[in-house]
Design a protein around this motif. Structure first.
Motif, mmCIF file in Angstrom:
data_model
loop_
_atom_site.group_PDB
_atom_site.id
_atom_site.type_symbol
_atom_site.label_atom_id
_atom_site.label_comp_id
_atom_site.label_asym_id
_atom_site.label_seq_id
_atom_site.Cartn_x
_atom_site.Cartn_y
_atom_site.Cartn_z
ATOM 1 N N GLU A 1 0.815 -1.209 0.000
ATOM 2 C CA GLU A 1 0.000 0.000 0.000
ATOM 3 C C GLU A 1 0.856 1.270 0.000
ATOM 4 O OE1 GLU A 1 -0.439 -2.550 1.899
ATOM 5 O OE2 GLU A 1 -2.412 -3.340 1.336
ATOM 6 N N LEU A 2 2.020 1.218 0.679
ATOM 7 C CA LEU A 2 2.877 2.401 0.700
ATOM 8 C C LEU A 2 3.395 2.722 -0.701
ATOM 9 C CD1 LEU A 2 4.951 1.800 3.968
ATOM 10 C CD2 LEU A 2 3.143 3.480 3.585
ATOM 11 N N GLU A 3 3.761 1.714 -1.447
ATOM 12 C CA GLU A 3 4.253 1.924 -2.805
ATOM 13 C C GLU A 3 3.126 2.411 -3.708
ATOM 14 O OE1 GLU A 3 6.724 -1.393 -4.199
ATOM 15 O OE2 GLU A 3 6.745 -2.101 -2.137
ATOM 16 N N GLU A 4 1.934 1.877 -3.505
ATOM 17 C CA GLU A 4 0.793 2.328 -4.303
ATOM 18 C C GLU A 4 0.458 3.788 -4.005
ATOM 19 O OE1 GLU A 4 -2.232 -0.401 -3.267
ATOM 20 O OE2 GLU A 4 -1.331 -2.111 -4.325
ATOM 21 N N ALA A 5 0.590 4.168 -2.737
ATOM 22 C CA ALA A 5 0.343 5.569 -2.391
ATOM 23 C C ALA A 5 1.380 6.475 -3.028
ATOM 24 C CB ALA A 5 0.362 5.733 -0.873
ATOM 25 N N GLY A 6 2.627 6.025 -3.075
ATOM 26 C CA GLY A 6 3.658 6.805 -3.737
ATOM 27 C C GLY A 6 3.406 6.950 -5.227
ATOM 28 N N ALA A 7 2.933 5.882 -5.847
ATOM 29 C CA ALA A 7 2.615 5.949 -7.275
ATOM 30 C C ALA A 7 1.470 6.918 -7.535
ATOM 31 C CB ALA A 7 2.272 4.555 -7.797
ATOM 32 N N ILE A 8 0.481 6.930 -6.641
ATOM 33 C CA ILE A 8 -0.649 7.860 -6.794
ATOM 34 C C ILE A 8 -0.175 9.307 -6.678
ATOM 35 C CG2 ILE A 8 -2.800 8.640 -5.720
ATOM 36 C CD1 ILE A 8 -3.351 5.724 -4.983
ATOM 37 N N ASP A 9 0.825 9.535 -5.803
ATOM 38 C CA ASP A 9 1.360 10.891 -5.634
ATOM 39 C C ASP A 9 2.311 11.291 -6.748
ATOM 40 O OD1 ASP A 9 -0.085 11.215 -3.394
ATOM 41 O OD2 ASP A 9 1.561 10.925 -1.971
ATOM 42 N N GLY A 10 2.538 10.422 -7.725
ATOM 43 C CA GLY A 10 3.341 10.794 -8.885
ATOM 44 C C GLY A 10 4.765 10.283 -8.868
ATOM 45 N N CYS A 11 5.094 9.398 -7.960
ATOM 46 C CA CYS A 11 6.452 8.853 -7.910
ATOM 47 C C CYS A 11 6.630 7.800 -9.001
ATOM 48 C CB CYS A 11 6.736 8.220 -6.545
ATOM 49 S SG CYS A 11 6.740 9.375 -5.175
ATOM 50 N N ASN A 12 7.791 7.807 -9.638
ATOM 51 C CA ASN A 12 8.105 6.719 -10.550
ATOM 52 C C ASN A 12 8.698 5.557 -9.763
ATOM 53 O OD1 ASN A 12 10.893 7.292 -10.121
ATOM 54 N ND2 ASN A 12 10.843 8.801 -11.782
ATOM 55 N N ARG A 13 9.044 4.484 -10.463
ATOM 56 C CA ARG A 13 9.515 3.276 -9.773
ATOM 57 C C ARG A 13 10.806 3.530 -9.014
ATOM 58 N NH1 ARG A 13 7.029 -1.030 -7.957
ATOM 59 N NH2 ARG A 13 5.924 -1.249 -9.952
ATOM 60 N N TRP A 14 11.733 4.324 -9.587
ATOM 61 C CA TRP A 14 12.991 4.595 -8.895
ATOM 62 C C TRP A 14 12.766 5.419 -7.633
ATOM 63 C CZ3 TRP A 14 17.173 1.954 -9.965
ATOM 64 C CH2 TRP A 14 17.334 1.410 -11.240
ATOM 65 N N GLN A 15 11.889 6.407 -7.691
ATOM 66 C CA GLN A 15 11.596 7.217 -6.505
ATOM 67 C C GLN A 15 10.935 6.370 -5.422
ATOM 68 O OE1 GLN A 15 9.273 10.240 -8.521
ATOM 69 N NE2 GLN A 15 10.938 11.747 -8.332
ATOM 70 N N ILE A 16 10.044 5.477 -5.831
ATOM 71 C CA ILE A 16 9.414 4.582 -4.857
ATOM 72 C C ILE A 16 10.461 3.717 -4.171
ATOM 73 C CG2 ILE A 16 7.895 2.576 -4.627
ATOM 74 C CD1 ILE A 16 6.139 3.794 -6.799
ATOM 75 N N PHE A 17 11.407 3.220 -4.948
ATOM 76 C CA PHE A 17 12.424 2.328 -4.386
ATOM 77 C C PHE A 17 13.355 3.070 -3.434
ATOM 78 C CE2 PHE A 17 16.707 0.412 -4.727
ATOM 79 C CZ PHE A 17 16.437 -0.824 -4.164
#
Length: 295
Positions: free
Chosen positions: A186-202
């Motif tokens: 869920e934390l990664e999904e929330a980051g994606a919703i806020d506009g983070c790409n995969r590298w920023q999420i990681f």
């Protein structure tokens, strides 16, 4: 983005709270201490005996049975170690090899582990099983082909021969993958919703939560790279490129062995590992006990 990072920060604090890492928290006494304390003493005795032997006179080390506590303490073994050998060069080489191995494993194994845990691509499960299968291959079977490969690449008799095999490990990939699977998606999904790409999420969400696993991987990598002897013994003949364990192994001769020199060298080789583990033990315990975040 701020809300996701705040969530990551609070989640990290919950991990610390679950593992009892708070400095002000008083640890409760457990009945298991009556069992663990004698076991700890049992494991401590060999190191204590080695340390005392390093301060013993040379003639007492060849006596049978050797005394546990020397009749008088002497620094002859350490004086000979630092005065007649290249121990500082060997120690520096070992630090270079181990530091490179730790950094490389933290970067490569975390990236590979995250890829196998979260990314969906063709052959993901098969590739991961093939990596795990390499753990079951005996190291002795790989010595000859590895030696031939390194000879063709010109990596023999140098620090590269000791560094390259530790750039990434199958165990490290497995450890990081299992830890990433335990983290809530869920934390990664929330980051994606806020506009983070995969590298920023990681790098901004996942890695801060993976600090216990990274510390554990660093401990295992340090133990393996620092204590590696068999492969450097085969691949390195240049004394200037000796690692610490390889240099100490050469103290034992065919006809005569200077035990005071060996004991002093073993203390020098073992003490950094103990200090590193004491520094990182909180994160090591966190990885062993933490299986996911709730809430």
């Amino acid at each position: 983005m701020v809300s996701v990072l705040d969530e990551v920060s609070s989640a990290t604090e919950r991990v610390a709270a679950q593992t009892g890492s708070g400095r002000g928290k008083r640890r409760r006494f457990s009945g298991w201490h009556f069992v663990l304390f004698p076991i700890a003493i049992l494991f401590l005795v060999p190191f204590l005996q080695m340390t005392l032997a390093s301060f013993s006179p040379a003639k007492e080390l060849v006596a049978f049975p050797p005394p546990f506590i020397p009749s008088h303490f002497t620094l002859d073994g350490y004086a000979k170690l630092f005065g007649t050998t290249d121990i500082m060069r060997w120690l520096g080489n070992t630090v270079i090899v181990s530091s490179t191995a730790i950094v490389s494993n933290l970067v490569l194994c975390s990236l590979a582990g995250y890829g196998f845990a979260r990314l969906k691509f063709a052959g993901r499960n098969f590739g991961f099983l093939m990596i795990l299968a390499t753990i079951m291959i005996p190291t002795q079977l790989l010595m000859i082909p590895t030696y031939v490969l390194f000879a063709n690449l010109g990596l023999l008799n140098g620090l590269g021969a000791a560094i390259v095999p530790w750039l990434a490990t199958a165990f490290g990939i497995f450890l990081m993958r299992q830890f990433f699977l335990s983290l809530p998606a869920e934390l990664e999904e929330a980051g994606a919703i806020d506009g983070c790409n995969r590298w920023q999420i990681f790098f901004r969400i996942v890695l801060p939560l993976a600090r216990p696993a990274l510390a554990t991987l660093a401990i295992f990598t340090l133990l393996g790279a620092w204590n590696d002897l068999v492969w450097p013994l085969i691949a390195i003949n240049n004394q200037q490129a000796f690692t610490l364990q390889l240099g100490i192994a050469n103290f034992q001769g065919m006809h005569q062995t200077d035990w005071s020199l060996i004991m002093a060298g073993n203390v020098v080789a073992t003490l950094p590992l103990i200090l590193f583990f004491l520094f990182a033990q909180r994160h090591f315990i966190a990885t062993m006990t933490f299986s996911g975040l709730k809430g």
